[in-house]
Design an enzyme around this catalytic site. Sequence first.
Site, PDB file in Angstrom:
ATOM      1  N   CYS A  66       0.945  -1.277  -0.021  1.00  0.00           N
ATOM      2  CA  CYS A  66      -0.087   0.082   0.020  1.00  0.00           C
ATOM      3  C   CYS A  66       0.816   1.204   0.015  1.00  0.00           C
ATOM      4  CB  CYS A  66      -0.982   0.181   0.939  1.00  0.00           C
ATOM      5  SG  CYS A  66      -0.255   0.029   2.642  1.00  0.00           S
ATOM      6  N   GLY A  67       0.381   2.181   0.233  1.00  0.00           N
ATOM      7  CA  GLY A  67       1.293   3.685   0.065  1.00  0.00           C
ATOM      8  C   GLY A  67       2.423   3.491   1.039  1.00  0.00           C
ATOM      9  N   GLY A  71      -0.923   0.380   6.972  1.00  0.00           N
ATOM     10  CA  GLY A  71      -2.302  -0.271   6.649  1.00  0.00           C
ATOM     11  C   GLY A  71      -2.193  -1.805   6.601  1.00  0.00           C
ATOM     12  N   MET A  72      -1.634  -2.161   5.584  1.00  0.00           N
ATOM     13  CA  MET A  72      -1.596  -3.574   5.167  1.00  0.00           C
ATOM     14  C   MET A  72      -0.992  -4.185   6.303  1.00  0.00           C
ATOM     15  SD  MET A  72      -2.765  -4.326   2.173  1.00  0.00           S
ATOM     16  CE  MET A  72      -2.924  -4.045   0.496  1.00  0.00           C
ATOM     17  N   HIS A  99      14.235 -13.792  13.026  1.00  0.00           N
ATOM     18  CA  HIS A  99      13.991 -13.798  14.361  1.00  0.00           C
ATOM     19  C   HIS A  99      12.653 -13.929  14.693  1.00  0.00           C
ATOM     20  CE1 HIS A  99      17.908 -11.283  15.503  1.00  0.00           C
ATOM     21  NE2 HIS A  99      18.097 -12.418  14.970  1.00  0.00           N
ATOM     22  N   ARG A 133      15.929 -19.849  20.590  1.00  0.00           N
ATOM     23  CA  ARG A 133      15.201 -18.947  21.475  1.00  0.00           C
ATOM     24  C   ARG A 133      14.097 -18.078  20.866  1.00  0.00           C
ATOM     25  NH1 ARG A 133      19.785 -16.254  19.626  1.00  0.00           N
ATOM     26  NH2 ARG A 133      19.467 -13.903  19.361  1.00  0.00           N
TER      27      ARG A 133
END
Length: 145
Positions: A66-67, A71-72, A99, A133
């Site tokens: 997205c821009g 948001g995504m 990680h 871990r």
Amino acid sequence: MLKEKIFIASDHAGFKLKEEIILFLKDLKITYEDLGPFDANRCDYPDFAHSLSSKIDEKTFGILICGSGIGMSIAANRHKNIRCALCNEPLSAKLSREHNDANVLALGSRLIGIDMAFEIITSFINTSFSGGRHCQRISKIEELI
């Protein structure tokens, strides 16, 4: 590549970059599925984030654009077993895989160029989860959903 398939989706702001990434994936002979949109008309990013997130499993990755990518990433991370990482350079993509076992990559089309997007994607798809871990930490995230 570590996964069998990549799902890719965007909103209208990410449409042009999505189309460039698809050409990049084709050049690399990576299996992908374009979940839309299929034109640059205004649309709502959550619709595409939810559609893509519902398809991710242990054999697939996702790329959302997205821009800003924000948001995504927020919408995707609402889904169980989705660890979507918003990355603006290759090192964060590498670390998100090592990680955090990220399985969806979010990109901001207004923040990075095409070449940087290709570098980020390459780092993301070629990096393995290091386990150890980090497994306990990821299980603590999944408990919250």
